[in-house]
Design an enzyme around this catalytic site. Sequence first.
Site, short mmCIF file in Angstrom:
data_model
loop_
_atom_site.label_atom_id
_atom_site.label_comp_id
_atom_site.label_asym_id
_atom_site.label_seq_id
_atom_site.Cartn_x
_atom_site.Cartn_y
_atom_site.Cartn_z
N GLY A 7 0.82 -1.21 0.00
CA GLY A 7 0.00 0.00 0.00
C GLY A 7 0.85 1.26 0.00
N LEU A 28 1.48 3.54 2.39
CA LEU A 28 2.38 3.64 3.54
C LEU A 28 3.34 2.45 3.59
CD1 LEU A 28 3.40 4.88 6.17
CD2 LEU A 28 1.50 3.75 7.35
N ASP A 32 -3.83 -13.33 4.43
CA ASP A 32 -5.16 -12.71 4.45
C ASP A 32 -5.53 -12.46 5.91
OD1 ASP A 32 -7.78 -11.98 4.34
OD2 ASP A 32 -8.49 -13.77 3.30
N ILE A 33 -5.42 -11.21 6.34
CA ILE A 33 -5.65 -10.91 7.77
C ILE A 33 -7.10 -11.16 8.20
CG2 ILE A 33 -3.73 -9.27 7.91
CD1 ILE A 33 -5.90 -7.00 7.91
N THR A 77 -6.34 7.00 12.61
CA THR A 77 -6.75 8.15 11.80
C THR A 77 -7.35 9.28 12.63
OG1 THR A 77 -8.36 8.80 10.07
CG2 THR A 77 -8.94 6.92 11.42
N ASP A 78 -7.29 10.50 12.08
CA ASP A 78 -7.96 11.66 12.69
C ASP A 78 -9.48 11.48 12.65
OD1 ASP A 78 -7.76 11.86 9.84
OD2 ASP A 78 -8.27 13.98 9.92
N TYR A 98 -15.68 4.47 8.39
CA TYR A 98 -14.23 4.26 8.40
C TYR A 98 -13.65 4.63 9.77
CZ TYR A 98 -9.27 5.21 7.53
OH TYR A 98 -7.91 5.26 7.63
N LYS A 147 -11.87 2.04 12.50
CA LYS A 147 -10.49 2.28 12.92
C LYS A 147 -10.42 2.46 14.44
CE LYS A 147 -7.26 2.45 10.78
NZ LYS A 147 -6.35 1.32 10.45
N TRP A 154 -4.65 12.96 6.42
CA TRP A 154 -4.40 13.57 5.11
C TRP A 154 -3.09 13.05 4.50
CZ3 TRP A 154 -6.05 19.39 4.68
CH2 TRP A 154 -7.31 19.56 5.27
#
Length: 276
Positions: free
Chosen positions: A9, A11, A35-36, A101-102, A126, A130, A151
């Site tokens: 990905g 990151l 495969d998680i 994530t924010d 989302y 998370k 972002w």
Amino acid sequence: MILLTGGNGQLGTELRHFLDEQGLDYVSTDSKEMDITDAEKTMAFITNLKPEVIYHCAAYTAVDKAEDEGKELDEKINVDGTRNVTAAAKAVDATLIYISTDYVFDGTKKDAMYKTDDQTNPKNEYGRTKLLGEQIVQDTLEKYYIIRTSWVFGQYGHNFVFTMQKLAETRDQLTVVNDQFGRPTWTRTLAEFMVFVLKAKVPYGIYHLSNENSCSWYEFAKEILKDTEVEVLPVDSSKFPQKAIRPKYSVMDLTKTTALGFEIPTWQEALKLMLG
């Protein structure tokens, strides 16, 4: 031994390059290798490998799709997948680095930045999944780092920088929302911090990591396209209706991170370095 999930990905790719530079050994996986969402296979893979460190970069990040057609997959990857990786991390006593994530915040704060211990209140699917991932990590492990970011941009994969550049190839004028504020994050800065927390043996817990300075998406776009002839105009987000609610203000406080001695470039500096 280091294990990466989501190694192909945006990151994960950046992190692989940085680990290579550091001369660190790692095993990188994507859904083909591990495969998680399959608890049994994840446990078998990780207990066989016995990593000391797991960078959990795999995630479902299609924010709008997560509201309807991708809702099930979002839950499967971000919640069940994280539960499976976390259970296996516990089994081999590995330290887990979980990227969050924010969007775990509702974005209603106006007078101050979001601190790591502020009340979470996600407004989209989302963000909800998370946050559930964060809670699973905290409930299961003692050796963990939860790193919330926002972002995200970088030279690998799809992101806002490339979207703006692509649109600028065929248009003289672009309109970009000016009423959502946050902090852009260069994947390189994030990868460096992910390695830093282990090297510096910083206390386990939740950290915020993005680049210094905040902006609106409009200001970000202006900076991306400043050397082009394209005119960038501000509009409010009602002009771009989206399925998922975005936080209006999700500027995260970086004090806890900078107190560790980790130096963070501004997003403007980071963007310049990335575009080279």
